[in-house]
Design a protein around this motif. Structure first.
Motif, PDB file in Angstrom:
ATOM      1  N   HIS A 143      41.429 -69.924 -24.446  1.00  0.00           N
ATOM      2  CA  HIS A 143      42.305 -69.846 -25.619  1.00  0.00           C
ATOM      3  C   HIS A 143      42.783 -71.226 -26.049  1.00  0.00           C
ATOM      4  CE1 HIS A 143      43.573 -65.330 -25.345  1.00  0.00           C
ATOM      5  NE2 HIS A 143      42.282 -65.516 -25.126  1.00  0.00           N
ATOM      6  N   ARG A 150      41.098 -72.159 -28.994  1.00  0.00           N
ATOM      7  CA  ARG A 150      41.134 -71.180 -30.069  1.00  0.00           C
ATOM      8  C   ARG A 150      41.517 -71.858 -31.383  1.00  0.00           C
ATOM      9  NH1 ARG A 150      45.384 -68.062 -31.885  1.00  0.00           N
ATOM     10  NH2 ARG A 150      44.770 -66.098 -32.870  1.00  0.00           N
ATOM     11  N   THR A 176      49.529 -80.933 -33.604  1.00  0.00           N
ATOM     12  CA  THR A 176      50.924 -81.025 -33.176  1.00  0.00           C
ATOM     13  C   THR A 176      51.089 -80.728 -31.697  1.00  0.00           C
ATOM     14  OG1 THR A 176      51.287 -78.709 -33.730  1.00  0.00           O
ATOM     15  CG2 THR A 176      51.786 -80.341 -35.439  1.00  0.00           C
ATOM     16  N   SER A 177      50.009 -80.283 -31.064  1.00  0.00           N
ATOM     17  CA  SER A 177      50.128 -79.928 -29.658  1.00  0.00           C
ATOM     18  C   SER A 177      49.345 -80.923 -28.799  1.00  0.00           C
ATOM     19  CB  SER A 177      49.587 -78.518 -29.415  1.00  0.00           C
ATOM     20  OG  SER A 177      49.497 -78.280 -28.025  1.00  0.00           O
ATOM     21  N   ARG A 205      49.458 -73.384 -37.410  1.00  0.00           N
ATOM     22  CA  ARG A 205      50.728 -72.882 -36.901  1.00  0.00           C
ATOM     23  C   ARG A 205      51.166 -71.589 -37.582  1.00  0.00           C
ATOM     24  NH1 ARG A 205      54.546 -78.130 -37.112  1.00  0.00           N
ATOM     25  NH2 ARG A 205      53.838 -78.042 -39.271  1.00  0.00           N
ATOM     26  N   LEU A 247      50.039 -54.972 -36.022  1.00  0.00           N
ATOM     27  CA  LEU A 247      51.228 -54.509 -35.325  1.00  0.00           C
ATOM     28  C   LEU A 247      52.126 -53.653 -36.222  1.00  0.00           C
ATOM     29  CD1 LEU A 247      52.373 -55.041 -32.481  1.00  0.00           C
ATOM     30  CD2 LEU A 247      53.763 -56.860 -33.496  1.00  0.00           C
ATOM     31  N   GLU A 272      55.023 -66.088 -46.555  1.00  0.00           N
ATOM     32  CA  GLU A 272      54.399 -65.034 -47.348  1.00  0.00           C
ATOM     33  C   GLU A 272      55.430 -64.042 -47.861  1.00  0.00           C
ATOM     34  OE1 GLU A 272      51.026 -63.475 -45.076  1.00  0.00           O
ATOM     35  OE2 GLU A 272      50.890 -65.520 -44.317  1.00  0.00           O
ATOM     36  N   LEU A 316      56.483 -73.813 -31.025  1.00  0.00           N
ATOM     37  CA  LEU A 316      55.337 -73.468 -31.863  1.00  0.00           C
ATOM     38  C   LEU A 316      54.414 -74.681 -32.010  1.00  0.00           C
ATOM     39  CD1 LEU A 316      55.774 -71.713 -35.329  1.00  0.00           C
ATOM     40  CD2 LEU A 316      53.964 -73.309 -34.860  1.00  0.00           C
ATOM     41  N   ASP A 317      55.031 -75.833 -32.265  1.00  0.00           N
ATOM     42  CA  ASP A 317      54.236 -77.042 -32.461  1.00  0.00           C
ATOM     43  C   ASP A 317      53.366 -77.344 -31.249  1.00  0.00           C
ATOM     44  OD1 ASP A 317      55.269 -77.378 -34.935  1.00  0.00           O
ATOM     45  OD2 ASP A 317      56.660 -78.991 -34.426  1.00  0.00           O
ATOM     46  N   VAL A 318      53.960 -77.223 -30.058  1.00  0.00           N
ATOM     47  CA  VAL A 318      53.232 -77.684 -28.883  1.00  0.00           C
ATOM     48  C   VAL A 318      52.291 -76.633 -28.311  1.00  0.00           C
ATOM     49  CG1 VAL A 318      55.106 -79.266 -28.282  1.00  0.00           C
ATOM     50  CG2 VAL A 318      54.960 -77.028 -27.141  1.00  0.00           C
ATOM     51  N   CYS A 319      52.430 -75.398 -28.738  1.00  0.00           N
ATOM     52  CA  CYS A 319      51.600 -74.339 -28.157  1.00  0.00           C
ATOM     53  C   CYS A 319      50.111 -74.637 -28.379  1.00  0.00           C
ATOM     54  CB  CYS A 319      51.948 -73.001 -28.794  1.00  0.00           C
ATOM     55  SG  CYS A 319      50.840 -71.679 -28.247  1.00  0.00           S
ATOM     56  N   THR A 375      47.447 -72.820 -27.840  1.00  0.00           N
ATOM     57  CA  THR A 375      46.513 -71.719 -28.097  1.00  0.00           C
ATOM     58  C   THR A 375      46.742 -71.049 -29.435  1.00  0.00           C
ATOM     59  OG1 THR A 375      48.011 -70.130 -27.119  1.00  0.00           O
ATOM     60  CG2 THR A 375      46.416 -71.159 -25.641  1.00  0.00           C
ATOM     61  N   GLY A 376      47.853 -71.389 -30.079  1.00  0.00           N
ATOM     62  CA  GLY A 376      48.189 -70.648 -31.300  1.00  0.00           C
ATOM     63  C   GLY A 376      48.804 -69.299 -30.978  1.00  0.00           C
ATOM     64  N   LEU A 423      51.870 -68.959 -30.112  1.00  0.00           N
ATOM     65  CA  LEU A 423      53.100 -69.059 -30.893  1.00  0.00           C
ATOM     66  C   LEU A 423      52.703 -69.362 -32.323  1.00  0.00           C
ATOM     67  CD1 LEU A 423      55.217 -70.873 -28.286  1.00  0.00           C
ATOM     68  CD2 LEU A 423      56.233 -69.217 -29.844  1.00  0.00           C
ATOM     69  N   PHE A 424      53.228 -68.588 -33.224  1.00  0.00           N
ATOM     70  CA  PHE A 424      52.900 -68.851 -34.618  1.00  0.00           C
ATOM     71  C   PHE A 424      54.037 -68.452 -35.528  1.00  0.00           C
ATOM     72  CE2 PHE A 424      51.531 -64.931 -37.069  1.00  0.00           C
ATOM     73  CZ  PHE A 424      52.095 -64.026 -36.185  1.00  0.00           C
ATOM     74  N   ARG A 425      53.973 -68.956 -36.719  1.00  0.00           N
ATOM     75  CA  ARG A 425      54.983 -68.667 -37.729  1.00  0.00           C
ATOM     76  C   ARG A 425      54.534 -67.429 -38.486  1.00  0.00           C
ATOM     77  NH1 ARG A 425      59.801 -70.995 -38.352  1.00  0.00           N
ATOM     78  NH2 ARG A 425      58.815 -72.965 -37.825  1.00  0.00           N
ATOM     79  N   GLU A 471      54.731 -64.153 -41.200  1.00  0.00           N
ATOM     80  CA  GLU A 471      54.931 -64.049 -42.649  1.00  0.00           C
ATOM     81  C   GLU A 471      56.417 -63.956 -43.010  1.00  0.00           C
ATOM     82  OE1 GLU A 471      53.459 -62.001 -40.549  1.00  0.00           O
ATOM     83  OE2 GLU A 471      53.352 -59.918 -41.255  1.00  0.00           O
ATOM     84  N   GLN A 528      52.410 -64.475 -29.436  1.00  0.00           N
ATOM     85  CA  GLN A 528      51.463 -63.343 -29.452  1.00  0.00           C
ATOM     86  C   GLN A 528      50.973 -63.114 -28.019  1.00  0.00           C
ATOM     87  OE1 GLN A 528      49.038 -63.502 -33.383  1.00  0.00           O
ATOM     88  NE2 GLN A 528      49.253 -65.610 -32.726  1.00  0.00           N
ATOM     89  N   TYR A 567      59.388 -58.496 -34.464  1.00  0.00           N
ATOM     90  CA  TYR A 567      58.280 -58.635 -35.417  1.00  0.00           C
ATOM     91  C   TYR A 567      57.688 -57.277 -35.797  1.00  0.00           C
ATOM     92  CZ  TYR A 567      53.864 -60.598 -37.226  1.00  0.00           C
ATOM     93  OH  TYR A 567      52.792 -60.940 -38.003  1.00  0.00           O
ATOM     94  N   ASP A 568      57.494 -56.427 -34.776  1.00  0.00           N
ATOM     95  CA  ASP A 568      56.907 -55.115 -35.083  1.00  0.00           C
ATOM     96  C   ASP A 568      57.834 -54.276 -35.955  1.00  0.00           C
ATOM     97  OD1 ASP A 568      58.680 -54.987 -32.976  1.00  0.00           O
ATOM     98  OD2 ASP A 568      57.476 -53.633 -31.746  1.00  0.00           O
TER      99      ASP A 568
END
Lengths: 295, 225, 863, 260
Positions: free
Chosen positions: A78, A81, A86-87, B60, B72, D5, D90-93, D95-96, D98-100, D102, D109, D146-147
């Motif tokens: 991942h 992925r 930024t990471s 991001r 979800l 969004e 979020l920035d440092v994650c 794998t994505g 963590l995301f922003r 909508e 996730q 979120y859900d």
């Protein structure tokens, strides 16, 4: 200074022993690749070959360490992925992929003695990926909320780079006959000296924040790092050129010292996170300097 | 008697991955079909490519969203039906919505329609589902015989019959027609009944009625504490 | 006061917070600074057990400064009524009222009556509710005994020395701010602040409310606490009006319901009195005693007969006095603690406990557990195995060796119960609202509702006794016991039971829509007259769930409030004697010239004009004048002074708690003379008090309380993982000063002991508990929550083990909110050593006490 | 300015009306099916939860204060993930995971997170934690339900909150509400009232879940001047580049030095 029952404001890292070990192996791999190519360019095949193998081995161990530290090792892929500037960790994963791929290809071809041009290409790629591989980990830790890491963001890539160079030089000294290990020796000794100065400078600049390097486990490890790397470098400088055994011992000591250095930085982060004063103090001072109210 | 069912709108199983025990071990979005077309799709859905395609260069935002996140939905949307209830704890009487799926309570939360509570609940009321599904909840009759050292199993019907026998016997043996002063008593003082403040009005009604019929006067509840 | 609303009724507290945000003053008067205090605009810390002094001080402040709501007091209360000259006040008798019998330890309440008033019922006949001891069964009961709606002697000027107003004034004249401060341990300024705030916020334009809970009721003078608040609210005109009242914040989902449709020994549904053994079996005399000639209780017979028809159907008829002869009779006290005593003595053989945990929840828990071990059989019904079910193998008494499993004869049946989502039914909440909860799922395995358990048990018993010729079985045979059932487990239909409670016309089967339709001739049946109308026209009104946004703020179409879906009772008082709203701002119910109307169902005969004057000889509500809103009272007035119906006082006087470190600053009589004690009973020993020798072994004041995160005795919360992590352990709250004095370490352990037992708790040193100076002496208070026991997901000692069982004489509630105790650092001794530890201190205290025994004026000392 | 969004939503937690009932903690756990988080009695007032972590996404802080002449004050504050505008986690994650979303919220996730743990020390508030339970090993934090948002329901904690201390809504609206609230408290003379995280110009670009506090942030265990670490990332990358170059130069020097 008030705090909430003395509880930390931020979290300590959840990383375990693999991570500081990887800092070492990653640095070793990165700097070795450069050393290898440098030796090749300088015509020192023996040194080049040894450094290539060291680098490839370190490159091979590194992802294993990283994967072992993951909460979900099976999801290691991942990391690729997304491509996320930024990471630092994501950037590092891509670098490690490139570096590891290149150095292992180069090493394999070297071993097989085939496809010279491809090998050269691989060596070049590995050497290009090497410096960022050796230094990005400094950014990786600096890009956190841990005061002693974040505040040390200017020095940490340098320190990690110097440490990497020192370990690469030292490792080479262990495997290459003294006669051909001159550049490696000089690299190790010079890097240890540079790293010592950088560490000292960082500690001074960080003031209170930096005091964790003199306390607890981080302090002990810093001391061990200085003693081992310093002693090793001295040994290399004085007897490394003459005695194979001294070169091996000196190289091993420098490597051990560099490992301790990474561990020291690692532990310092935990200590810095645990005591809320390191988090709140500088922030409060900043707020007061700016004359605003918090929040 | 139940309200109109609230039907779910999506296909995410309600109880999937709630505790993370069976998360999908994939990164590139996988589909069931096989073949080149799918492979191409799979590669196309690689977030790195989506970063460029979907205007999220730093990865991001939406490019990083997984299909699971995209699909979800709140699990209560999957409920077979939702039942209006009242909190069982204190006497404020907050409204509760009980979401049921496959004959089991899947969630309980406040009922916004209630003029008493306006959908809000305290920690106890909010924990009602954990209360009724407590790990220490008893589901079976337990029986301890006189001088016994262990609980024994007992069939519910048998237990009911034994209890009825005990009442009949105790009552017969310790019946008081009159007090010592010769006043009418029509009662037994050998049986007492305790509890009621946590129960329904209808239940309290039957308890008192039955006790009156049996001449049991020691009927008490938490109002006395 | 007496309530920690933010913690124990958090969702109800949203309305208080909203009021605060709109500028309302929120005052919390409590021994501890709680989460409620934190939210209040003002907190006043007082000593536990001193509330009557504080409230009495407010009464005095209002009277001395002429701040009472004159028109309200003159017309709506019994202030003008002249009292018999046999009455003597505590001011004259140093803490006793007239009529005290030191031998029987009771009052002859005939000395308290209205002047010229005949005692209703033949004098000396000791009729239920009318005996000279004033024992009252039904709430609001059939008290009074007026022959017509107007008391014989009144002084509209309120100046007659024996009129209630003047008596009240004299009674409280010594309750000065300084005395309040000295007794309660608060400051004069804080006290005066409260008085001023209350007065400022009362009158035509504004109203104030009191909220209380068990902080007021769990005292030997609990009823009098509430009475004092009632006096204040009458003087300030805060009853029957929006934003006013004295609001009981009750602790269980249907504790109001279980009082309305009582699982209580002394009443029947709708607060009808249970017949007493001393009534000698005569139905007519029972009726005479209970039918109040004036006021709403004049309809007692219709309610009684309709209940008998609901219970026994055709078996009850006029000819057999509706089966009165065979109806069970009660004694003065057959309450919980009396039963406990009977259990200890071996009289009680069988005990059925449903949804209650007396081993933890009742005062003197140890006595309860020892008593359980004397039973022949015990049935416990709950969702989890509570301490009451497990006493025979894991109680502290097993650990101490006082009980041994193999020598306990009790046969124990534990039957798992169904939860609220596994059954249909209604709860009556704290504001008299019947709210239906629908069944959501079927109960699992052996879990069953109480409806199922009691119905099928009754069915089996009836089958077993069918055809019995024994007289004692006549009633059970006559009992109407057929309800439709549903689902495979044969669950009785709760709505069918609700329909029976609502009542119907027997001939037509038509559901009744109002208690006004009830008849005393056996033509109607009704299981609870005050609930009549909940099932009007066959519609379950308790199940009405019309969203709040589709109706007005009173939300009359959400559920159903008794009586008659009325949300504020006595709301005729929201208008002035002429029927006009007291103010536009506080408009609620008013006379529009033809009828009463407004935002609520008027609590008054809808067409009775404000100027209606009853003719002589008028009965029931017809005897109540158009300007008297309190229609349940025989004189239609709110009672500042209670001539009849209470055991212990016509006017509240400050008494010290049964156990307190202080003498009564006001009177020679220290504690309430009428409090119920178990003097000399080994199971309920008491600490030496006040200046008695040995009292210094128990120098501190102990009070118990609840936490938001748990519920009462823990049976419903110690089984919930999420709640136990929020409050995982028993702790005690002590001040830093006491911690220093007693060498208690924050976070460490303390042992708290009384004559009954000792418990250990973690120490929470907090400034929220303050030492108080009372009578010039510093006293420490210790607070302990009482949720824990030996079982379930979090365990701990039970605070109730420390408590004694001295009771309020009116309602038999124990005094767990103020006792004395000692405290030591460290954990308590375990096992037998615990018993020895408690006994050693107790013996020491008692031997010291015996050297200088103390007798209060109102007490004949018995050993 | 980033655009979302949908309208960006968040929490405004007004501690001046928090009664410390912890309904938010339980509501959160019930909805999100969070494992139990230990039963340790801390003696820290009524707070036995202690901190936000993988198994606690709402944490009510209790602070007992006695101030001279002003009597007792018992501060209660329901803490939560701040859903920062510039979120370090979020920035440092890598794998994505963590995301922003909508809704402008920051979510982990759970089908993506591989438990690298980088976000844990990156958060300037110590919000995130790694779930150590067997077979999990992932990082968890508040998802702002979120859900539920996707189904049009408000987050569980906000819905439960008996006194509306936790308010949910569009962020712009919440900011207006918070300003009015602060103004009212100031008019009423409430000492120490301040908004925390409301300012879009602060070190994290403002919180998506901001607070009204009655004392300094650190009193509640919050950092007084949090800064997203990635704000300095360009600077760090420059150091990296320089240091990388330094390695090359150093190694070159080692060879060159030998020849001289």
């Amino acid at each position: 200074m008030s705090s909430y029952y003395g509880r930390p404001v931020i979290k300590e890292p959840v990383w375990t022993w693999q991570i500081p070990t990887y800092f070492f192996t990653g640095g070793l791999a990165g700097a070795s690749s450069v050393l290898s190519l440098g030796a090749k360019l300088a015509g020192n095949e023996r040194l080049s070959k040894s450094a290539l193998y060291v680098g490839a081995a370190a490159d091979a161990v590194s992802p294993m360490l990283l994967i072992a530290d993951l909460g979900r090792p099976e999801r290691f892929h991942h990391m690729l992925r997304v491509a996320k500037a930024t990471s630092p960790m994501n950037v590092g994963a891509w670098i490690l992929l490139v570096s590891g791929g290149a150095s292992s290809t180069a090493a394999a071809l070297e071993l097989l003695g085939r496809l010279k041009p491809v090998k050269l290409l691989a060596e070049t790629v590995a050497a290009l990926a090497g410096p960022p591989l050796a230094t990005y980990t400094g950014v990786l830790v600096a890009d956190t909320a841990i005061p002693v890491w974040h505040e040390g963001r200017h020095e940490l890539p340098w320190i990690f780079g110097a440490s990497a160079a020192a370990s690469a030089g030292a490792a080479a000294c262990m495997f290459v006959p003294p006669a051909e290990a001159g550049p490696a020796r000089r690299l190790a000794v010079g890097a240890v000296a540079a790293e010592g100065a950088l560490m000292q400078g960082m500690e001074l600049r960080l003031g209170t924040t930096g005091e964790v390097y003199r306390r607890g486990a981080a302090g002990k490890l810093a001391l061990a790092a200085k003693a081992l790397a310093g002693g090793g470098a001295a040994l290399l400088a004085t007897r490394g050129g003459k005695s194979r055994r001294s070169a091996a011992l000196g190289g091993a000591m420098v490597c051990a010292g560099e490992l301790c250095l990474r561990w020291s930085v690692f532990r310092a982060g935990f200590q810095s996170a645990r005591d809320p004063k390191y988090t709140i103090g500088p922030q409060r001072a900043r707020v007061e300097r700016a004359g605003r109210s918090a929040g | 008697m139940l309200l109109a069912p609230v039907r779910g709108r999506c296909n995410v199983p309600a109880r999937q991955d709630a505790r993370g025990t069976h998360a999908e071990p994939f990164c590139l979005e996988r589909t069931r079909e096989k073949g080149w077309v799918t492979l191409v799709d799979t590669i196309a859905s690689w977030p790195v490519l989506r970063q460029l395609r979907e205007g999220d260069p730093l990865g991001r935002g939406r490019a990083a969203q997984s299909p699971r996140s995209k699909a979800l939905r709140p699990r209560i949307d999957e409920a077979d039906h939702v039942v209006q209830s009242i909190c069982p704890y204190c006497a404020v009487g907050c409204g509760q919505l009980v979401y049921v799926r496959d004959g089991e309570v899947m969630h309980i939360e406040g009922d916004p329609a209630s003029p008493i509570s306006r959908g809000r609940l305290c920690p106890k009321g909010q924990a009602s589902k954990s209360y009724i599904q407590s790990p220490v909840r008893e589901l079976k009759v337990k029986y301890r015989r006189p001088y016994g050292t262990v609980w024994e199993e007992l069939d519910l019907e048998t237990a009911m019959d034994m209890i009825a026998d005990r009442v009949v016997e105790t009552r017969a043996r310790h019946w008081q027609d009159e007090t010592e002063d010769g006043a009418p008593a029509n009662r037994t003082l050998a049986i007492a009944n305790l509890g009621g403040a946590t129960l329904d009005n209808e239940e309290n009604y039957l308890i008192k009625k039955l006790c009156v019929g049996l001449g049991i006067v020691q009927v008490e509840n938490q109002a006395r504490i | 006061m007496g309530s920690n609303m933010a913690e124990n009724h958090p969702v109800g507290f949203q309305w208080v917070m909203e009021a605060r945000e709109r500028g309302a003053e929120v005052i919390h008067i409590d021994p501890r600074f709680t989460r409620t205090s934190a939210m209040a605009t003002k907190w006043v810390g007082i000593r536990a057990g001193s509330d009557i002094a504080f409230l009495g001080g407010i009464v005095n402040y209002i009277l001395q400064n002429d701040l009472w709501f004159e028109e309200y007091v003159r017309h709506y209360t019994n202030a003008p009524v002249i009292i018999e000259d046999t009455f003597a006040d505590t001011e004259e008798l140093d803490g006793l009222f007239s009529g005290w019998d030191p031998e029987e330890c009771t009052y002859d309440t005939t000395t308290w009556k209205y002047e010229g008033m005949e005692l209703h019922g033949a004098a000396g006949n000791r009729e239920e509710g009318f005996g000279p001891t004033g024992h009252q069964a039904g709430h609001g009961g059939a008290g009074g005994g007026l022959r017509h709606g107007e008391p014989p002697s009144e002084d509209p000027e309120l100046s007659h020395p024996r009129c209630v107003f003047q008596i009240l004034k004299r009674h409280y004249q010594r309750y000065t701010p300084e005395l309040v401060a000295e007794t309660c341990g608060c400051s004069v300024d804080d006290f005066v602040f409260v008085c001023e705030a209350l007065v400022r916020n009362s009158g035509r334009e504004r109203t104030s409310a009191f909220c209380y809970a068990v902080g007021w009721t769990q005292h030997t003078v609990g009823v009098q606490y509430i009475r004092t608040a009632a006096i204040i609210q009458q003087l300030l005109g805060n009853i029957g009006r929006p934003g006013g009242g004295i609001l009981a914040l009750r602790g269980h989902a249907s504790i109001q319901g279980s009082t309305d449709i009582p699982t209580l020994f002394d009443i029947l549904p709708g607060y009808l009195s249970m017949p007493h053994t001393k009534t000698y079996g005569d139905f007519d005399r029972f009726m005479e005693a209970n039918i109040s000639p004036t006021g709403w209780w004049g309809h007692f017979k219709a309610y009684w007969v309709s209940l008998m028809k609901a219970y026994f159907g055709e078996h009850a008829n006029e000819d057999n006095d509706w089966l009165f002869r065979t109806f069970p009779r009660i004694d003065d006290d057959n309450s919980t603690y009396w039963t406990l005593e009977q259990m200890l003595e071996g009289t009680v053989k069988g005990y059925i406990v449903a949804g209650e945990n007396p081993a933890v929840g009742n005062a003197n828990g140890k006595a309860h557990r020892l008593a359980l071990a004397k039973l022949d059989w015990l049935v416990v019904r709950d969702l989890v195995e509570i301490e009451t079910a497990s006493f025979w193998y894991d109680s502290p008494e097993i650990e101490s060796g006082e009980l041994s499993t193999t020598s306990i004869p009790t046969e124990v049946f534990f039957l798992p119960a169904a939860s609220h989502v596994e059954k249909d039914g209604s709860f009556t909440n704290t504001q008299r609202l019947l709210q239906w909860h629908w069944q959501a799922v079927e109960p699992r395995e052996d879990c069953r509702s109480e409806l199922w358990f009691y119905f099928h048990r009754g069915r089996r018993i009836k089958e077993k006794l069918a055809g019995s010729k024994d007289e004692r079985d006549a009633l059970i045979e006559a009992l109407q016991w057929s309800y439709p059932t549903h689902s495979p487990i044969q669950e009785p239909d709760a709505e069918a039971v609700l329909a029976e409670i609502n009542g119907s016309v027997l001939e037509s089967g038509a559901f009744l829509s109002s208690y006004k339709e009830l008849k005393d001739d056996g033509s109607t049946a009704c299981g609870c007259w005050i609930y009549c109308g909940v099932y009007a026209d066959g519609v379950n009104n308790a199940a009405r769930k019309k969203p709040r946004w589709e109706q007005n703020a009173t939300a009359p179409e959400w559920a159903w409030a008794w009586p008659a879906n009325r949300r504020i009772i006595y709301n005729r008082a929201s208008a002035d004697p002429d029927g006009r709203p007291w103010s536009e701002r506080k408009k609620y119910v008013w006379w529009n010239g033809r009828r009463w109307t407004g935002d609520d169902v008027p609590d008054f005969d809808e067409t009775k004009a404000p100027d209606y004057v009853p003719r002589r000889g008028a009965r029931a509500e017809e005897a109540i004048a158009g300007s008297h809103p309190f229609i349940m009272q025989p004189d239609g007035r709110a009672w500042l002074y209670v001539p009849q119906g209470l055991e212990d006082a016509p006017l509240p006087a400050h008494y010290e708690p049964h156990e307190s470190p202080f003498d009564n600053i006001l009177y020679a009589q220290r504690a309430s003379p009428r409090r119920q004690r178990h003097a000399g009973a080994a199971w309920d020993p008491y600490n030496p008090v006040a200046d008695e020798p040995g009292s210094d072994l128990y120098p501190h004041v102990l009070t118990t309380y609840r936490l938001t995160e748990h519920h009462t005795a823990g049976g419903m919360t110690r089984s919930v993982p999420y709640l136990n992590e929020l409050q995982p352990e028993l702790f005690c709250e002590v001040s830093p000063e006491l911690a220093r004095e007693a060498r208690l370490e924050h976070g460490g352990w303390a042992t708290i002991y009384t004559s009954r037992s000792a418990i250990e708790a973690r120490v929470l040193v907090t400034r929220r508990v303050k030492p108080l100076v009372v009578g010039g002496r510093t006293t420490h208070q210790i607070g302990v929550p009482y949720h824990w026991g030996t079982r379930l997901l979090s365990t701990g000692d039970s605070a109730n083990d420390l408590m004694h069982a001295a009771l309020d004489p009116n309602v038999h509630i124990m005094e767990t909110k103020a006792v004395t105790c000692g405290i030591r650092p460290g954990r308590r001794p375990q096992g037998k050593a615990l018993v020895d530890f408690v006994a050693e201190i107790r013996d020491q205290a008692q031997s010291q006490q015996a050297q200088e025994p103390r007798t209060e004026p109102g007490e004949v000392r018995r050993t | 300015m980033t655009t979302y969004e949908q309208e960006r939503v968040g929490f405004f937690t007004d501690t001046s009306v928090c009664i410390g009932c912890k309904a938010c903690e339980v509501a959160c756990k019930e909805w999100n099916l969070i494992p139990q988080d230990g039963t340790t009695w801390t003696g820290e007032s009524y707070d036995n939860t202690s901190e936000l972590n993988a198994n606690t996404w709402r944490h009510v802080a209790f602070v007992e204060q006695e101030r001279n002449g002003d009597g007792l004050r018992w501060l209660m504050e329901s803490d939560v993930c701040k859903h920062c505008t510039h979120a370090a986690c979020l920035d440092v994650c890598p794998t994505g995971a963590l995301f922003r979303t909508e809704f402008g919220t920051v979510v982990v996730q759970q089908d993506i997170c591989n438990g690298c743990g980088y976000c844990v020390p990156a958060c300037p508030f110590g919000v995130l934690g790694k779930r150590e339970e067997p077979k999990d090993g992932r990082v968890w934090k508040c998802t702002l339900c979120y859900d539920r948002l996707k189904g049009g329901h408000e987050p569980a904690c906000a819905k439960a909150c008996p006194t509306n201390s936790i308010q949910f809504g569009p962020l712009d609206e919440l900011r207006v509400r918070a300003d009015a609230r602060l103004a009212k408290l100031e008019r009423d003379g409430v000492e120490g009232a301040r908004l925390y995280g409301r300012d879009p110009d602060d070190g994290v670009g403002g919180f998506g879940a901001f607070f009204l506090l009655l004392d300094e942030p650190e009193v509640y265990g919050l950092p007084p001047d949090p800064v997203v670490s990635t704000r300095h990332l360009p600077q760090m990358y420059r150091s990296l580049a320089a240091a990388a170059a330094g390695i090359v130069v150093g190694i070159a020097a080692a060879f060159v030095g030998g020849r001289s």
